[in-house]
Design an enzyme around this catalytic site. Structure first.
Site, PDB file in Angstrom:
ATOM      1  N   ARG A   1      -3.116   6.444   0.841  1.00  0.00           N
ATOM      2  CA  ARG A   1      -3.695   7.563   1.579  1.00  0.00           C
ATOM      3  C   ARG A   1      -2.742   8.327   2.481  1.00  0.00           C
ATOM      4  NH1 ARG A   1      -8.703   4.553   4.239  1.00  0.00           N
ATOM      5  NH2 ARG A   1      -7.069   2.970   4.448  1.00  0.00           N
TER       6      ARG A   1
ATOM      7  N   ARG B   1      -7.168  11.726  -5.525  1.00  0.00           N
ATOM      8  CA  ARG B   1      -8.415  11.011  -5.235  1.00  0.00           C
ATOM      9  C   ARG B   1      -9.575  11.994  -5.083  1.00  0.00           C
ATOM     10  NH1 ARG B   1      -9.639   6.011  -1.084  1.00  0.00           N
ATOM     11  NH2 ARG B   1     -11.877   6.305  -0.954  1.00  0.00           N
TER      12      ARG B   1
ATOM     13  N   TYR C   1     -15.201 -12.481   0.012  1.00  0.00           N
ATOM     14  CA  TYR C   1     -15.978 -11.297  -0.365  1.00  0.00           C
ATOM     15  C   TYR C   1     -17.119 -11.664  -1.302  1.00  0.00           C
ATOM     16  CZ  TYR C   1     -12.361  -8.275   1.653  1.00  0.00           C
ATOM     17  OH  TYR C   1     -11.507  -7.640   2.515  1.00  0.00           O
TER      18      TYR C   1
ATOM     19  N   ARG D   1       0.818  -1.223   0.000  1.00  0.00           N
ATOM     20  CA  ARG D   1       0.000   0.000   0.000  1.00  0.00           C
ATOM     21  C   ARG D   1       0.848   1.267   0.000  1.00  0.00           C
ATOM     22  NH1 ARG D   1      -4.299  -1.791   4.626  1.00  0.00           N
ATOM     23  NH2 ARG D   1      -5.300  -3.482   3.501  1.00  0.00           N
TER      24      ARG D   1
ATOM     25  N   ASP E   1      -7.052  -3.014  -7.055  1.00  0.00           N
ATOM     26  CA  ASP E   1      -7.703  -3.621  -5.898  1.00  0.00           C
ATOM     27  C   ASP E   1      -7.916  -5.102  -6.184  1.00  0.00           C
ATOM     28  OD1 ASP E   1      -9.198  -2.806  -3.262  1.00  0.00           O
ATOM     29  OD2 ASP E   1     -10.500  -4.265  -4.249  1.00  0.00           O
TER      30      ASP E   1
END
Length: 343
Positions: A28, A37, A148, A24, A74
């Site tokens: 962020r 973003r 998921y 990652r 992702d």
């Protein structure tokens, strides 16, 4: 032989200072990511905009000079390509519909064209990366993606999916098989578009019993490795079964991956002793030690380096970098690993 340090390590070579990238690393904690973003409107909008996703992939390389660039995407793009709808709920995470706990896999209509923006991202990044940087692609492993797909969202213990795997193993096997087939094609096309190595993320591997781990983690990942090597014989593959613990050695022996990623709960000294001799290892600094910085970070990072000094080692975190990680601490970590920290 390639001059790229990270690829050399994946080929089994020991080098003086471990190459470094962080899971990652494109995300962020970087102000430039947050700005882009906000401009694009959301996470999936970034993923599906090849120019924007390429920019995000390159941001940490420009800022820090990591040895590896990880594709910005992702894991759930594969369920999306298998025909489920995918969206993100603000503050709650990803959602998939229809849930396969109550809808047959056969009712889905595969839409592999949904992966085309990812290949566009790969092409753009491959053309822009510095020549010494290794380009890493990735996919979610079948068990994690299936959790998921069955439940429609993430969960703390994957109970719904584990129940289905016991109650209807034939139906669950069909889901796993569909993910395996799509993932082989997806990773092969990433490699054809320009990535140089790939990582299989099994984020929820730690929730399974030993027998279930063999069936739903080891076997499907072995199938992906075998299928990918048929398509791309030179492919370098990192397996990251988070939470596997004592089952790591079996995963390393039986899946055929080139390297093993260690999560932060694994003692690197134990891993060095128990994993196959000479097998490259990646990891495994606690992401919270990176947030702490200072002497605690130096001690933790040095312990990882020292424990894995006698085998091929790629320095990384034990999981993804946290969004509140100070940029100065990332710079400190790189200096430690590369041996340029102040004495």
């Amino acid at each position: 032989m390639t001059a790229k340090k990270l690829l050399r390590v994946l080929s089994g070579e020991r080098v003086d200072a471990a190459p470094i990238w962080l899971m990652r690393q494109a995300g962020r904690y970087l102000p430039e990511y947050r700005a882009l973003r906000a401009e694009k409107g959301g996470f999936l909008e970034l993923v599906n905009d090849s120019d924007a996703a390429a920019e995000v992939t390159l941001q940490p390389i420009r800022r820090f000079g990591f040895d590896g660039a990880i594709l910005f995407s992702d894991i759930l793009v594969v369920p999306h390509a298998l025909g489920q709808d995918l969206w993100f709920e603000a503050g709650e995470g990803p959602r998939l519909a229809p849930k396969l706990v109550d809808t047959a896999l056969e009712s889905l209509t595969a839409a592999p064209q949904r992966l085309d923006p990812v290949y566009g991202t790969v092409t753009r990044v491959a053309a822009a990366l510095p020549p010494e940087v290794t380009f890493l692609g990735f996919a979610g492993s079948p068990w994690t993606n299936a959790t998921y797909m069955v439940a429609g969202q993430g969960s703390r213990d994957q109970s719904e999916t584990r129940r289905m795997a016991y109650a209807d193993p034939q139906a669950f096997q069909a889901i796993i098989d569909a993910i395996v087939a799509m993932t082989i094609d997806y990773l092969a096309k990433q490699i054809e578009a320009g990535v140089e190595a790939v990582q299989l993320f099994d984020s929820w591997a730690g929730s399974l019993s030993p027998a279930q781990f063999e069936r739903w983690v080891i076997a499907p990942n072995a199938a992906i490795v075998a299928g990918l090597r048929e398509r791309c014989p030179e492919a370098k593959i990192i397996g990251f079964p988070k939470g596997a613990g004592g089952k790591l050695a079996a995963y390393a022996r039986e899946t055929g991956v080139d390297a093993i990623g260690l999560d932060e709960t694994v003692d690197p000294t134990w891993a060095h002793r128990e994993l196959p001799a000479g097998m490259p290892v990646q990891g495994n600094l606690d992401p919270l030690a990176l947030i702490a910085g200072g002497a605690e970070l130096e001690a933790a990072a040095t312990r990882v380096v020292d424990a894995l000094r006698d085998r091929p080692h790629i320095f990384n975190l034990g999981h993804g970098i946290q969004q509140d990680t100070p940029i100065a601490h990332v710079e400190q970590l790189i200096a430690i690993v590369r041996g340029t920290a102040a004495a």
